[in-house]
Design a protein around this motif. Structure first.
Motif, mmCIF file in Angstrom:
data_model
loop_
_atom_site.group_PDB
_atom_site.id
_atom_site.type_symbol
_atom_site.label_atom_id
_atom_site.label_comp_id
_atom_site.label_asym_id
_atom_site.label_seq_id
_atom_site.Cartn_x
_atom_site.Cartn_y
_atom_site.Cartn_z
ATOM 1 N N VAL A 168 53.659 72.645 4.287
ATOM 2 C CA VAL A 168 53.966 72.454 5.697
ATOM 3 C C VAL A 168 52.672 72.072 6.414
ATOM 4 O O VAL A 168 51.578 72.466 6.009
ATOM 5 C CB VAL A 168 54.594 73.710 6.347
ATOM 6 C CG1 VAL A 168 55.822 74.172 5.566
ATOM 7 C CG2 VAL A 168 53.600 74.839 6.472
ATOM 8 N N ALA A 169 52.816 71.312 7.471
ATOM 9 C CA ALA A 169 51.661 70.860 8.243
ATOM 10 C C ALA A 169 51.452 71.775 9.437
ATOM 11 O O ALA A 169 52.412 72.094 10.158
ATOM 12 C CB ALA A 169 51.871 69.429 8.727
ATOM 13 N N GLN A 170 50.214 72.199 9.652
ATOM 14 C CA GLN A 170 49.923 72.919 10.889
ATOM 15 C C GLN A 170 49.650 71.894 11.981
ATOM 16 O O GLN A 170 48.773 71.036 11.840
ATOM 17 C CB GLN A 170 48.717 73.848 10.740
ATOM 18 C CG GLN A 170 48.534 74.725 11.984
ATOM 19 C CD GLN A 170 47.325 75.626 11.921
ATOM 20 O OE1 GLN A 170 46.206 75.155 12.115
ATOM 21 N NE2 GLN A 170 47.528 76.904 11.656
ATOM 22 N N ILE A 171 50.423 71.970 13.050
ATOM 23 C CA ILE A 171 50.277 71.018 14.151
ATOM 24 C C ILE A 171 49.736 71.748 15.368
ATOM 25 O O ILE A 171 50.116 72.887 15.655
ATOM 26 C CB ILE A 171 51.594 70.276 14.450
ATOM 27 C CG1 ILE A 171 52.737 71.236 14.758
ATOM 28 C CG2 ILE A 171 51.962 69.406 13.256
ATOM 29 C CD1 ILE A 171 54.045 70.532 15.093
ATOM 30 N N SER A 172 48.846 71.082 16.087
ATOM 31 C CA SER A 172 48.052 71.791 17.079
ATOM 32 C C SER A 172 47.583 70.848 18.172
ATOM 33 O O SER A 172 47.662 69.624 18.050
ATOM 34 C CB SER A 172 46.826 72.412 16.377
ATOM 35 O OG SER A 172 46.008 73.123 17.280
ATOM 36 N N HIS A 173 47.118 71.425 19.243
ATOM 37 C CA HIS A 173 46.337 70.740 20.271
ATOM 38 C C HIS A 173 45.090 71.567 20.464
ATOM 39 O O HIS A 173 45.148 72.795 20.546
ATOM 40 C CB HIS A 173 47.122 70.630 21.573
ATOM 41 C CG HIS A 173 46.414 69.874 22.658
ATOM 42 N ND1 HIS A 173 45.275 70.349 23.294
ATOM 43 C CD2 HIS A 173 46.678 68.668 23.220
ATOM 44 C CE1 HIS A 173 44.880 69.474 24.198
ATOM 45 N NE2 HIS A 173 45.712 68.438 24.176
ATOM 46 N N SER A 174 43.934 70.932 20.543
ATOM 47 C CA SER A 174 42.665 71.663 20.510
ATOM 48 C C SER A 174 42.403 72.494 21.751
ATOM 49 O O SER A 174 41.630 73.458 21.703
ATOM 50 C CB SER A 174 41.506 70.690 20.281
ATOM 51 O OG SER A 174 41.660 70.055 19.037
ATOM 52 N N GLY A 175 43.003 72.132 22.879
ATOM 53 C CA GLY A 175 42.797 72.916 24.089
ATOM 54 C C GLY A 175 41.334 73.066 24.433
ATOM 55 O O GLY A 175 40.558 72.098 24.375
ATOM 56 N N LEU A 176 40.928 74.280 24.751
ATOM 57 C CA LEU A 176 39.557 74.525 25.179
ATOM 58 C C LEU A 176 38.542 74.354 24.063
ATOM 59 O O LEU A 176 37.329 74.384 24.316
ATOM 60 C CB LEU A 176 39.446 75.931 25.780
ATOM 61 C CG LEU A 176 40.222 76.128 27.095
ATOM 62 C CD1 LEU A 176 40.193 77.590 27.524
ATOM 63 C CD2 LEU A 176 39.658 75.238 28.193
ATOM 64 N N LYS A 177 39.011 74.153 22.823
ATOM 65 C CA LYS A 177 38.103 73.900 21.711
ATOM 66 C C LYS A 177 37.945 72.405 21.411
ATOM 67 O O LYS A 177 37.329 72.040 20.409
ATOM 68 C CB LYS A 177 38.582 74.630 20.460
ATOM 69 C CG LYS A 177 38.321 76.126 20.482
ATOM 70 C CD LYS A 177 38.531 76.751 19.116
ATOM 71 C CE LYS A 177 38.047 78.181 19.072
ATOM 72 N NZ LYS A 177 38.219 78.786 17.724
ATOM 73 N N GLY A 178 38.492 71.558 22.252
ATOM 74 C CA GLY A 178 38.254 70.128 22.078
ATOM 75 C C GLY A 178 36.767 69.823 22.141
ATOM 76 O O GLY A 178 36.026 70.450 22.906
#
Length: 351
Positions: A99-109
Motif C-alpha cells: 500500500v502507498a502512504q499518501i501525504s501532504h507535507s504541511g508544516l514540514k514542507g
C-alpha cells in the motif's frame, strides 16, 4: 507463549502471509523532480522477497509544490505509472502486499526544494481544502489503477493532517478548527472520498500519533467511524527516542483501545522476534518495523529462520540524516546507492 508472527492474517480486504508490516519509511529515492525510479521499485521488491507481509511505501506527497525533501516521490498524474505498476507486480510475485502512504507535507514542507513556504492548517482557504481532498482521492485512484493493494493516509509526525489534528498547530476558527471532531473534518472528508472512489476491496489505512491530538481514544474512534481497515500508531516524539529498544507507545495505545475494533498496529522500538511476539501477545494483530529494515532489509526473513534473531540496528537515528552525508541509508552500510548520490550530492556540504 503461542507464537504468531509468521501466521497468515487478514487486514481488511487483504490476506497477508504473516503479521509483519514495513512501516512507511522515506526511501529518498525519487528523481530531483519527484519522479519514481527503478531504485525505489527495487526496495519494495526486496522487502517482499525477504518475507515482509505488508509493505507500506515511504510517504508520497499529493501536492507537487509541497514536498518534504528533494528525494520524495510525488503522487500525481505525472508519476511513471509503468514503474508503479511494476512495483505492485513484483511485490505480489514475491507473495507480499503493498500500500502507498499518501501525504501532504504541511508544516514540514521544505522551502528550498519547493521555492515556497510550507503551508499549515491556517494557510488554506476552504476552496483549497476542497482541492486538497481531490488530490488525495486522485492519488488513491492512481495507486489502485497501478495494482497496489491500498493506501495509508498519513495523519502523523507533523505533516499536514497531523497539523490539522494538533490543537497547537491548528488555529482555525471555522468548521475545520476547535473541537477534535472539527479538526478531524478534513481527514474524514479524505477518507470518505477515497473509500467512495476505490471501494471496499482497496485497503484504507491511516497512521496517527498517539500523542498529537489531546485524546487518542477519541481519535481512534473517529478513525473507526470513518471506516478504515487498520490504524498504525506512532507519536510526535518518535525521533527523540534514540537508543530506545523497546516498544515506544504500547502503554498509551493499550489505555486508549477500549471500544475500538479496528486492527491497531503499533510501530517503534521493535528490534527482535521476542519483542514482536510480546506485542502480538498484548492483543495487537500486526507489528510494524522501520529502522530494523533500513539497517537489514532481510531482517524479517532472519527472524523467520532464527527465533532468537535480533536486529543489529543501533537505534541511533543516524538514518534520519546519513543520506545527506554519504549515499547510504544506514550508518552501518558501505555500499553506496547511486540515486541518493544523484539527488543529495549537491547538498552534502550544506548539511
Amino acid at each position: 507463549m503461542h507464537y504468531k508472527l509468521f501466521e497468515t492474517a487478514r487486514l481488511g480486504p487483504l490476506h497477508l502471509k504473516n503479521r509483519t508490516v514495513r512501516s512507511a519509511t522515506n526511501e529518498h529515492l525519487s528523481t530531483l523532480d519527484g519522479q519514481i525510479t527503478p531504485a525505489w521499485v527495487q526496495v519494495q521488491r526486496e522487502l517482499a522477497e525477504r518475507e515482509v507481509g505488508l509493505i507500506i511505501t515511504g510517504h508520497m506527497t499529493v501536492d507537487r509544490s509541497q514536498r518534504a525533501d528533494e528525494g520524495q516521490v510525488v503522487l500525481d498524474r505525472r508519476i511513471d505509472h509503468s514503474l508503479l505498476r511494476q512495483a505492485a507486480e513484483e511485490v505480489h510475485r514475491a507473495g507480499g502486499r503493498i500500500v502507498a502512504q499518501i501525504s501532504h507535507s504541511g508544516l514540514k514542507g521544505m522551502e528550498r526544494v519547493n521555492g515556497c513556504r510550507p503551508k499549515g492548517p491556517d494557510d488554506f482557504t476552504e476552496e483549497e481544502l476542497d482541492q486538497l481532498v481531490e488530490q488525495f482521492i486522485d492519488g488513491a485512484r492512481i495507486c489502485q489503477a497501478a495494482g497496489l493493494d491500498g493506501v495509508q493516509v498519513h495523519h502523523a509526525h507533523g505533516y499536514l493532517l497531523s497539523n490539522f489534528l494538533n490543537p497547537q498547530e491548528n488555529h482555525r476558527t471555522d468548521s475545520y478548527g476547535g473541537y477534535l471532531e472539527n479538526r478531524f473534518r478534513l481527514p474524514a472528508r479524505i477518507l470518505a472520498g477515497v473509500r467512495a472512489a476505490c471501494g471496499p476491496e482497496f485497503a484504507l489505512l491511516v497512521k496517527v500519533d498517539s500523542n498529537g491530538c489531546g485524546d487518542l481514544r477519541a481519535l481512534l474512534r473517529l478513525c473507526q467511524r470513518a471506516g478504515v481497515d487498520g490504524i498504525e500508531i506512532s507519536g510526535l516524539d518518535f525521533a527523540t527516542r534514540a537508543g530506545e529498544k523497546k516498544p515506544f507507545f504500547l502503554h498509551e495505545i493499550m489505555e486508549a483501545r477500549e471500544g475500538v475494533e479496528v486492527p491497531l498496529i503499533p510501530v517503534g522500538g521493535v528490534f527482535s522476534r521476542k519483542t514482536a511476539e510480546q506485542v502480538l501477545e498484548a492483543g495487537f494483530p500486526f507489528v510494524s518495523f522501520s529502522r530494523s529494515l533500513i539497517c537489514q532489509p532481510d531482517f524479517i526473513s532472519r527472524m523467520k529462520e532464527n527465533p532468537e534473531a535480533e536486529s543489529r540496528c543501533f537505534a541511533c537515528n543516524g538514518c534520519y540524516k546519513i543520506y545527506r552525508q554519504r549515499p547510504v541509508r544506514c550508518v552501518q552500510h558501505t555500499q553506496p546507492l547511486k540515486q541518493l548520490e544523484i539527488v543529495f550530492g549537491p547538498y552534502h556540504q550544506k548539511d
